[in-house]
Design an enzyme around this catalytic site. Sequence first.
Site, mmCIF file in Angstrom:
data_model
loop_
_atom_site.group_PDB
_atom_site.id
_atom_site.type_symbol
_atom_site.label_atom_id
_atom_site.label_comp_id
_atom_site.label_asym_id
_atom_site.label_seq_id
_atom_site.Cartn_x
_atom_site.Cartn_y
_atom_site.Cartn_z
ATOM 1 N N ARG A 80 0.839 -1.207 0.000
ATOM 2 C CA ARG A 80 0.000 0.000 0.000
ATOM 3 C C ARG A 80 0.869 1.249 0.000
ATOM 4 N NH1 ARG A 80 -4.614 0.029 4.392
ATOM 5 N NH2 ARG A 80 -2.916 0.702 5.739
ATOM 6 N N LYS A 183 -2.795 6.289 1.136
ATOM 7 C CA LYS A 183 -2.665 6.761 2.514
ATOM 8 C C LYS A 183 -1.713 7.951 2.547
ATOM 9 C CE LYS A 183 -2.441 4.561 7.071
ATOM 10 N NZ LYS A 183 -3.693 5.080 7.626
ATOM 11 N N GLU A 219 -16.387 5.873 4.376
ATOM 12 C CA GLU A 219 -15.725 5.212 5.499
ATOM 13 C C GLU A 219 -15.861 5.992 6.794
ATOM 14 O OE1 GLU A 219 -11.543 4.395 4.954
ATOM 15 O OE2 GLU A 219 -11.349 6.107 3.620
HETATM 16 N N1 PLP Z 1 -9.410 3.994 6.406
HETATM 17 C C1 PLP Z 1 -8.565 4.981 6.721
HETATM 18 C C2 PLP Z 1 -8.849 6.344 6.213
HETATM 19 C C3 PLP Z 1 -7.442 4.711 7.525
HETATM 20 O O1 PLP Z 1 -6.606 5.689 7.858
HETATM 21 C C4 PLP Z 1 -7.215 3.410 7.961
HETATM 22 C C5 PLP Z 1 -6.036 3.093 8.746
HETATM 23 O O2 PLP Z 1 -5.036 2.695 8.241
HETATM 24 C C6 PLP Z 1 -8.139 2.417 7.603
HETATM 25 C C7 PLP Z 1 -9.220 2.743 6.831
HETATM 26 C C8 PLP Z 1 -7.925 1.000 8.032
HETATM 27 O O3 PLP Z 1 -6.923 0.380 7.275
HETATM 28 P P1 PLP Z 1 -6.070 -0.793 7.861
HETATM 29 O O4 PLP Z 1 -7.017 -1.839 8.267
HETATM 30 O O5 PLP Z 1 -5.198 -1.223 6.754
HETATM 31 O O6 PLP Z 1 -5.318 -0.238 9.005
HETATM 32 C C1 COI Z 2 -4.296 2.902 11.357
HETATM 33 O O1 COI Z 2 -5.313 2.266 11.620
HETATM 34 O O2 COI Z 2 -3.169 2.397 11.354
HETATM 35 C C2 COI Z 2 -4.349 4.296 11.037
HETATM 36 O O3 COI Z 2 -3.513 4.726 10.341
HETATM 37 C C3 COI Z 2 -5.424 5.067 11.606
HETATM 38 C C4 COI Z 2 -5.041 6.421 12.039
HETATM 39 C C5 COI Z 2 -4.339 6.545 13.309
HETATM 40 C C6 COI Z 2 -4.734 7.377 10.991
#
Ligand code: PLP
Ligand code: COI
Length: 339
Positions: A80, A183, A219
């Site tokens: 990612r 991200k 989201e």
């Molecule tokens: N959506 C956003 C905007 C986020 O910042 C995150 C955190 O990383 C997620 C979703 C969840 O992603 P992940 O499960 O890969 O941490």
């Molecule tokens: C995560 O779930 O790792 C995130 O990045 C969420 C947040 C703290 C931005």
Amino acid sequence: MENINWGELPFGYVKTDYNVRSYYRNGKWGALEVSSEETINIHIAATALHYGQESFEGLKAFRGKDGKIRLFRWQENAKRMRNSAIGVRMAQVPDELFYEAIQKVIKLNERFVPPYGSGASLYLRPLLIGSGPQVGVKPANEYLFMMFVTPVGPYFKEGFKPVKMKIEREFDRAAPLGTGSIKVGGNYAASLNALHNAHEEGYASALFLDAREKKYIDEAGPANFFGIKNNTYITPKSNSILPSITNMSLIDIAQDMGMNVERRSITVDELGTFEEAGACGTAAVISPIAKIDDIANGKSYVYTESGEAGPVSTALYKQLQGIQTGDVEDKFGWVDFVE
Ligand code: PLP
Ligand code: COI
């Protein structure tokens, strides 16, 4: 770490001993450097500061009952971050360098890995920035990749207790063809007013809608959304949400538990048909949703009034955490160890 009350840790910054860094110069990544400084020296015209050439990641390491430190699907975070780099024209961090940084930064800070059973984990924060100067709107020629760690507790202070959320109708987090699916810091900057207002109004988070039609759930702040009904796990398909690694994992776990999975648009109206709802992410793990208010339309969608998560969210949560800590067999091959 005698001074840390592991069970009470919030999701925040705790100073640890070391971080690691690598510079991209002249088209090449340099050797990983270890630093005990919490600060970086950065050019006043660095593109990260002016034009948002920046991407970060978030992943966790867990101490198992056997004392081993487990990493959860780090390859997905590496991938990612490469996509994010492509999205804002930065140099990509090779997986080998990403993995070397993970191993090194955890080993150097091993005393900060929370004990098994504390509910806390070590949060790893990889960060990639355009460090070279530009004054015109152009990508930098130099990049800096860093990784720091901090021991954390639950992102939402309620932990695995259901929270209230509100539908966001004033601000968009990401444009339909914008950067919502990568991200990068700009997405989070764009979400700050909505999240601030939600917190002020007593909500754990804002639920963003699709920016084009304001009709579909995108989201839940820093987490993906899911709803449960009729033995089905339903989660939005959208080009403007971050593809959550937690959500991908829950999809596999749900299927493995004999549930159906649907990845498709979810209208605001459909919120009224779910038996359970939740937000999921690395930081949030699963945050069950008690209630969603759509203030402008005078509507509320209630999922639980008991203060407890529903049975499906609870089962998904236990299975995910079990795999992460080593209590449940890792049949998907998601776990790697700190060597
Ligand atoms: N959506 C956003 C905007 C986020 O910042 C995150 C955190 O990383 C997620 C979703 C969840 O992603 P992940 O499960 O890969 O941490
Ligand atoms: C995560 O779930 O790792 C995130 O990045 C969420 C947040 C703290 C931005």
